[in-house]
Design an enzyme around this catalytic site. Structure first.
Site, PDB file in Angstrom:
ATOM      1  N   ASP A   1      -7.087 -12.353  -3.009  1.00  0.00           N
ATOM      2  CA  ASP A   1      -6.339 -11.093  -3.046  1.00  0.00           C
ATOM      3  C   ASP A   1      -5.822 -10.861  -4.465  1.00  0.00           C
ATOM      4  OD1 ASP A   1      -5.371  -8.738  -1.982  1.00  0.00           O
ATOM      5  OD2 ASP A   1      -3.521  -9.625  -1.199  1.00  0.00           O
TER       6      ASP A   1
ATOM      7  N   HIS B   1      -6.200 -11.374   5.391  1.00  0.00           N
ATOM      8  CA  HIS B   1      -5.076 -12.226   4.933  1.00  0.00           C
ATOM      9  C   HIS B   1      -4.096 -12.583   6.060  1.00  0.00           C
ATOM     10  CE1 HIS B   1      -3.086  -8.349   4.399  1.00  0.00           C
ATOM     11  NE2 HIS B   1      -3.585  -8.123   3.195  1.00  0.00           N
TER      12      HIS B   1
ATOM     13  N   HIS C   1       0.836  -1.200   0.000  1.00  0.00           N
ATOM     14  CA  HIS C   1       0.000   0.000   0.000  1.00  0.00           C
ATOM     15  C   HIS C   1       0.873   1.253   0.000  1.00  0.00           C
ATOM     16  CE1 HIS C   1      -4.033  -1.879   1.096  1.00  0.00           C
ATOM     17  NE2 HIS C   1      -3.183  -2.889   1.056  1.00  0.00           N
TER      18      HIS C   1
ATOM     19  N   HIS D   1      -3.196  -5.155   8.226  1.00  0.00           N
ATOM     20  CA  HIS D   1      -2.134  -4.167   8.018  1.00  0.00           C
ATOM     21  C   HIS D   1      -1.916  -3.385   9.317  1.00  0.00           C
ATOM     22  CE1 HIS D   1      -1.416  -4.639   3.678  1.00  0.00           C
ATOM     23  NE2 HIS D   1      -2.684  -5.008   3.633  1.00  0.00           N
TER      24      HIS D   1
ATOM     25  N   ALA E   1       2.630  -8.002  -3.826  1.00  0.00           N
ATOM     26  CA  ALA E   1       1.628  -6.992  -4.182  1.00  0.00           C
ATOM     27  C   ALA E   1       0.387  -7.710  -4.699  1.00  0.00           C
ATOM     28  CB  ALA E   1       2.181  -6.037  -5.227  1.00  0.00           C
ATOM     29  N   GLY E   2      -0.423  -8.213  -3.767  1.00  0.00           N
ATOM     30  CA  GLY E   2      -1.567  -9.018  -4.150  1.00  0.00           C
ATOM     31  C   GLY E   2      -1.115 -10.375  -4.639  1.00  0.00           C
TER      32      GLY E   2
ATOM     33  N   ASP F   1      -1.855 -19.464  -1.923  1.00  0.00           N
ATOM     34  CA  ASP F   1      -1.111 -19.571  -3.180  1.00  0.00           C
ATOM     35  C   ASP F   1       0.254 -20.222  -2.995  1.00  0.00           C
ATOM     36  OD1 ASP F   1       0.209 -17.539  -1.847  1.00  0.00           O
ATOM     37  OD2 ASP F   1       0.087 -16.076  -3.486  1.00  0.00           O
ATOM     38  N   GLY F   2       0.617 -20.548  -1.743  1.00  0.00           N
ATOM     39  CA  GLY F   2       1.911 -21.162  -1.482  1.00  0.00           C
ATOM     40  C   GLY F   2       3.046 -20.174  -1.378  1.00  0.00           C
TER      41      GLY F   2
END
Length: 385
Positions: free
Chosen positions: A277, A218, A143, A197, A311-312, A250-251
């Site tokens: 995400d 997350h 961010h 965050h 980043a995502g 996603d690992g």
């Protein structure tokens, strides 16, 4: 012509259990029943899904983009429709387009785009997730730090006004920049307040749960970690039953061993649920894109800034389900629940996430190898592989 449809020949997972040799009955966009084949009315339109799996459509509470579009880039109903269509290709039938920390004007534009998308009845759109800008600079992740700031009265009013508009609405906040009173006002307005965050302590997280926070964004990423003397937000997420907890599978964002530990440790009734995400790369051939003027690179299955910061993600929901099933070894039904009944409960959706009588006829047809055959929203096919 009858509006009643009967999907036959498939193994059906209704979100809670499995049904064999039965038919999924759809009437006017709703699930009417799951019945033995002998009980299918002669007047019903039969659709043969022989040899496949039928499961509830996937729900994603954190989707930054898809189909080459980010919500942050000129928010509009058309962009929201493009994002929803991109994720429908991977089985997602309900999602919250997510605005990453930006200016107040962009936030206002995203909310207006959400209103327009609702009015246009965009398939799959159920509300918004505002991830910031009221976060902690110390845990900013990707961010833009210059946009991070305390929540002011104007911000609060703008979000509260959304409470009665959308079926679901999430805002991710950090206690460092949002007061307990503001959290209570958001929660009382029907907004799901998610902690994320943030460098907050376990004790501060507990206080904010009491104020009305009910989710964590997350898990493990961009938050105070679990220490043996300072349990942090990770410890709070796993300990407090009031909290539902998003997980990126996603690992890359979380090691598989940590995922398994967290899934076993989570105290209910709030449960873990999958989020992608996802960024604009899903359903596109993009190899890079820009967020707040900074380039993000797609390589090796993940997305990073030039300095290596995540980043995502570059994963869709069906791939996330495959990951927890194949890599973590979760039973298929348990894996599917992480993307259906669990997120539905987390954001208070009463008519989605399961295929029981009266629920929306949002579902996927999958091969036994978990490849997507088709995606359905309200009894209509929105994607056919």
């Amino acid at each position: 012509m009858s509006t009643v449809q009967a999907l036959i020949g498939a193994r059906i997972f209704d979100g809670h259990g499995w049904h064999d040799d039965k038919a999924l009955m759809i009437d006017a966009g709703k699930v009417s029943a799951i019945v033995p084949l002998a009980d299918v009315p002669a007047s019903a339109a039969r659709i043969d899904a022989g040899g496949q799996i039928i499961a509830p459509g996937f729900i994603d509470c954190q989707v930054n983009g898809g189909g080459g579009v980010l919500l942050n880039d000129k928010p509009s109903a058309d962009h929201i429709a493009q994002i929803c269509a991109a994720h429908a290709r991977f089985g997602t039938t309900a999602l919250l387009p997510t605005l990453i920390t930006d200016t107040r004007d962009v936030t206002r534009a995203a909310i207006a785009a959400g209103h327009a998308a609702k009015a246009a009845q965009v398939p799959g759109f159920i509300g918004l997730h505002l991830e910031g800008p009221h976060l902690s600079v110390a845990r900013k992740g990707a961010h833009e730090p210059s946009y991070i700031r305390p929540m002011e009265d104007e911000d609060l009013a703008m979000i509260v006004d959304c409470g009665e508009t959308f079926p679901a609405m999430i805002t991710t906040i950090a206690p460092e920049n949002v007061s307990e009173a503001q959290v209570s006002a958001l929660s009382n307005a029907g907004i799901t307040v998610s902690l994320g965050h943030t460098d907050c302590t376990f004790e501060t997280a507990k206080t904010y749960v009491t104020a009305g926070a009910s989710m964590v964004t997350h898990l493990f990423n961009a938050m105070s970690q679990l220490g043996h003397r300072q349990p942090g937000l990770v410890g709070a997420a796993l300990s407090f039953g009031e909290l539902s907890v998003g997980l990126i599978a996603d690992g890359f964002h979380v090691d598989p061993a940590a995922m398994s530990i967290a899934l076993r440790a989570k105290q209910g009734p709030g449960k873990m649920f999958l989020v992608t995400d996802a960024m604009s790369t899903i359903g596109s051939d993009q190899q890079s894109f820009f967020l707040n003027g900074r380039e993000i690179f797609r390589e090796g299955g993940c997305l990073r800034l030039a300095d290596g910061t995540f980043a995502g993600s570059d994963i869709d929901m069906l791939s996330s389900i495959r990951f927890v099933h194949d890599v973590l070894g979760l039973d298929l039904g348990d894996a599917v629940q992480l993307a259906t009944v669990n997120p539905a409960a987390a954001i208070g959706l009463q008519t989605k996430g399961a295929l029981t009588a009266g629920m929306d006829a949002d579902f996927v047809v999958l091969t036994p190898a978990l490849d997507l055959v088709s995606t359905w929203i309200a009894g209509d096919t929105v994607f056919q592989a």
